[in-house]
Design an enzyme around this catalytic site. Structure first.
Site, mmCIF file in Angstrom:
data_model
loop_
_atom_site.group_PDB
_atom_site.id
_atom_site.type_symbol
_atom_site.label_atom_id
_atom_site.label_comp_id
_atom_site.label_asym_id
_atom_site.label_seq_id
_atom_site.Cartn_x
_atom_site.Cartn_y
_atom_site.Cartn_z
ATOM 1 N N HIS A 1 0.890 -1.159 0.000
ATOM 2 C CA HIS A 1 0.000 0.000 0.000
ATOM 3 C C HIS A 1 0.928 1.208 0.000
ATOM 4 C CE1 HIS A 1 -2.284 -3.114 2.214
ATOM 5 N NE2 HIS A 1 -3.355 -2.546 1.726
ATOM 6 N N ASP B 1 2.476 1.804 3.306
ATOM 7 C CA ASP B 1 3.401 0.785 3.837
ATOM 8 C C ASP B 1 4.825 1.231 3.514
ATOM 9 O OD1 ASP B 1 1.177 -0.827 4.427
ATOM 10 O OD2 ASP B 1 1.332 -1.908 2.536
ATOM 11 N N MET C 1 2.567 -5.812 -7.810
ATOM 12 C CA MET C 1 1.274 -5.195 -7.497
ATOM 13 C C MET C 1 1.459 -4.074 -6.497
ATOM 14 S SD MET C 1 -1.154 -5.297 -4.797
ATOM 15 C CE MET C 1 -1.432 -6.858 -4.002
ATOM 16 N N GLU D 1 -10.874 -6.140 -5.210
ATOM 17 C CA GLU D 1 -10.879 -7.194 -4.193
ATOM 18 C C GLU D 1 -12.093 -7.075 -3.289
ATOM 19 O OE1 GLU D 1 -7.334 -7.554 -1.891
ATOM 20 O OE2 GLU D 1 -8.315 -8.705 -0.323
ATOM 21 N N LYS E 1 -14.775 -8.181 -0.156
ATOM 22 C CA LYS E 1 -14.800 -8.735 1.205
ATOM 23 C C LYS E 1 -16.189 -8.428 1.768
ATOM 24 C CE LYS E 1 -12.323 -8.658 5.644
ATOM 25 N NZ LYS E 1 -11.238 -7.996 6.432
ATOM 26 N N GLU F 1 -9.824 -13.246 -2.603
ATOM 27 C CA GLU F 1 -9.044 -13.682 -1.425
ATOM 28 C C GLU F 1 -9.745 -14.841 -0.748
ATOM 29 O OE1 GLU F 1 -7.198 -10.891 1.352
ATOM 30 O OE2 GLU F 1 -7.976 -12.112 2.995
ATOM 31 N N HIS G 1 -11.821 -14.094 2.386
ATOM 32 C CA HIS G 1 -13.002 -13.238 2.204
ATOM 33 C C HIS G 1 -14.188 -14.015 1.655
ATOM 34 C CE1 HIS G 1 -10.129 -9.550 1.951
ATOM 35 N NE2 HIS G 1 -10.017 -10.240 3.063
ATOM 36 N N ASP H 1 -5.298 -13.408 -3.768
ATOM 37 C CA ASP H 1 -4.781 -13.301 -2.391
ATOM 38 C C ASP H 1 -4.954 -14.639 -1.698
ATOM 39 O OD1 ASP H 1 -5.488 -9.875 -1.217
ATOM 40 O OD2 ASP H 1 -4.045 -10.694 -2.660
ATOM 41 N N ASP I 1 -11.683 -11.979 9.905
ATOM 42 C CA ASP I 1 -10.713 -12.234 8.836
ATOM 43 C C ASP I 1 -9.388 -12.679 9.451
ATOM 44 O OD1 ASP I 1 -9.397 -10.128 6.135
ATOM 45 O OD2 ASP I 1 -9.281 -12.273 6.528
ATOM 46 N N ASP J 1 -6.747 -14.341 7.990
ATOM 47 C CA ASP J 1 -5.534 -14.221 7.155
ATOM 48 C C ASP J 1 -4.462 -15.224 7.587
ATOM 49 O OD1 ASP J 1 -5.787 -10.586 6.805
ATOM 50 O OD2 ASP J 1 -6.712 -12.226 5.672
ATOM 51 N N ASP K 1 -1.658 -12.926 1.022
ATOM 52 C CA ASP K 1 -2.121 -11.816 1.849
ATOM 53 C C ASP K 1 -2.476 -12.412 3.205
ATOM 54 O OD1 ASP K 1 -4.773 -9.322 1.721
ATOM 55 O OD2 ASP K 1 -2.999 -9.553 2.962
HETATM 56 C C1 DIG Z 1 -6.975 -7.020 2.614
HETATM 57 O O1 DIG Z 1 -7.337 -8.320 2.276
HETATM 58 C C2 DIG Z 1 -6.527 -6.254 1.402
HETATM 59 C C3 DIG Z 1 -5.496 -5.250 1.760
HETATM 60 O O2 DIG Z 1 -4.508 -5.923 2.480
HETATM 61 C C4 DIG Z 1 -4.960 -4.859 0.435
HETATM 62 O O3 DIG Z 1 -5.589 -3.685 0.034
HETATM 63 C C5 DIG Z 1 -5.322 -5.963 -0.503
HETATM 64 C C6 DIG Z 1 -4.115 -6.342 -1.286
HETATM 65 O O4 DIG Z 1 -4.048 -7.683 -1.595
HETATM 66 N N1 DIG Z 1 -5.877 -7.008 0.369
HETATM 67 MN MN MN Z 2 -6.408 -9.236 0.517
HETATM 68 MN MN MN Z 3 -8.106 -10.732 4.465
#
Ligand code: DIG
Ligand code: MN
Ligand code: MN
Length: 386
Positions: free
Chosen positions: A54, A57, A88, A181, A183, A217, A220, A245, A255, A257, A287
């Site tokens: 990001h 970051d 990315m 993406e 969620k 993802e 998600h 992801d 979430d 992860d 991710d």
């Molecule tokens: C969260 O699943 C999102 C953020 O971490 C980011 O914007 C995106 C990048 O893969 N995934």
């Molecule tokens: Mn993600």
């Molecule tokens: Mn996530």
């Protein structure tokens, strides 16, 4: 050595993944902050191919232009030193309080405009570092109550923002594709465009759908109670699987992860098998983040584990393809005597007439069972290494 990650595997991690310092809603950070340069070194040590970020970051939101340039220069030197690439980039449109009511869908037109400005700058940064995919995760694009915002208005604002940013990329001559993406919730009570299906429909309402795909993802779709591989397959068929992801997730939880494959190994297997069967050649982006209980040595084990599990499951998928009993069963399951070939494919009046006139033995059709129990048990035993 077997299961050693190599550049051709295209394994990537976000700075925010191995750089996660363990803050959660109920606890302070547990790991010291590491700089982007230190994180690039860590990722190189575990054998990653790519590193994503990001904007904030890499460049703190209040950095001066001079500080920004120095940070970017140091980061690019580290990439060169360690041979990592940036596949990315994305924008943080969720941390700063300005985005508390959303970014592109905030009720405040100043916030919506600021989100566009921040994203244009972040796109410039991502392209400067070599990114060819740009992710949009609308973490704050949602509501806790629908009293304050008409969801149709929010949808239109989201369309306007993505259309504007597509035009910006075209105007700048950038070779960049957008990956949206989804969620379903968290951090908002409900997030707009909640699943891959929602996003695929949304893309078709935009001005430049050809430059927009999805970034599904695992966690998600599973939070929404859905089969992730089915979502990925639909995106693939639509030519929209621009990024992915990878992580893991237990049903009915926040979430998590988790490390890839650490919770549901069977679903992880079917996903890896799908990606390898169809020849997906995009990033395998993790991710995910280590447990809050981990120190940095364990963070490295987390990152290695993501890649090792992917490579082990890739080998299992190859064994599935070579497994005579499995392949014999599949041949039986998918047997086709060609009797229906004349009805296949595109419509014709002749086909319709012949099909209407055809006599099916419905009871015969119903008598045929499928050995899916035998087949699935063979998959379980393959995964258990029997
Ligand atoms: C969260 O699943 C999102 C953020 O971490 C980011 O914007 C995106 C990048 O893969 N995934
Ligand atoms: Mn993600
Ligand atoms: Mn996530």
């Amino acid at each position: 050595m077997r299961y050693t990650p190599k550049p051709e595997h295209r394994f990537s991690f976000g700075l925010w993944t191995v750089g996660n310092i363990g803050r959660d809603p109920f606890g302070d950070p547990v790991r010291a902050l590491r700089s982007p340069v230190q994180l690039v070194q860590l990722l190189a040590e575990v054998g990653a191919w790519g590193v994503n970020f990001h904007d904030n970051d890499l460049v703190p939101i209040d950095a001066t232009p001079a500080e920004r340039d120095r940070i970017v220069s140091d980061f690019k030197k580290a990439l060169d030193t360690h041979g990592l690439v940036v596949p990315m980039a994305t924008t943080n449109l969720f941390t700063h309080p300005a985005f508390r009511d959303g970014a592109f869908t905030s009720n405040d037109p100043k916030v919506r405009a600021y989100a566009l400005q921040k994203t244009m700058r972040a796109i410039d940064l991502g392209v400067e570092c070599g990114a060819s995919t740009y992710v949009f995760w609308g973490g704050r694009e949602g509501t806790e109550t629908d009293a304050g915002k008409n969801p149709a208005d929010a949808g239109k604002w989201f369309q306007e923002a993505i259309n504007f940013l597509c035009e910006y990329v075209i105007d700048q001559g950038y070779d960049l594709r957008f990956a949206l993406e989804p969620k379903p919730n968290e951090p908002r009570g409900d997030i707009y465009l909640a699943t891959v299906g929602h996003m695929l429909a949304f893309i078709e309402t935009l001005d430049h759908p050809q430059m927009i795909g999805v970034n599904p993802e695992v966690a998600h779709e599973r939070m929404a109670g859905l089969n992730f591989t089915h979502a990925v397959a639909q995106a693939w068929n639509a030519g929209k699987l621009f990024h992915i992801d990878l992580n893991d997730q237990n049903l009915g939880r926040y979430d998590q992860d988790f490390r890839f494959g650490s919770h549901n190994i069977k679903q992880a297997f079917f996903l890896v098998k799908f990606l390898e069967d169809v020849g997906y050649d995009g990033s395998r982006h993790f991710d995910a983040h280590a447990y809050r209980s981990s120190d940095y040595a364990d963070v490295k084990a987390f990152a290695s584990g993501c890649m090792r599990t992917y490579l082990i499951l890739k080998e299992k998928a190859e064994q599935f393809r070579q497994h005579t009993e499995i392949q014999d069963l599949l041949a039986q399951i998918t047997a086709d005597d060609g009797a229906m070939d004349r009805f296949k494919g595109r419509y014709s009046a002749e086909k319709a007439a012949n099909l209407t006139a055809y006599t099916f033995d419905r009871d015969e059709l119903g008598r045929r069972g499928q050995p899916y129990e035998r087949l699935d048990q063979l998959v379980i035993e393959l995964l258990l290494g029997i």
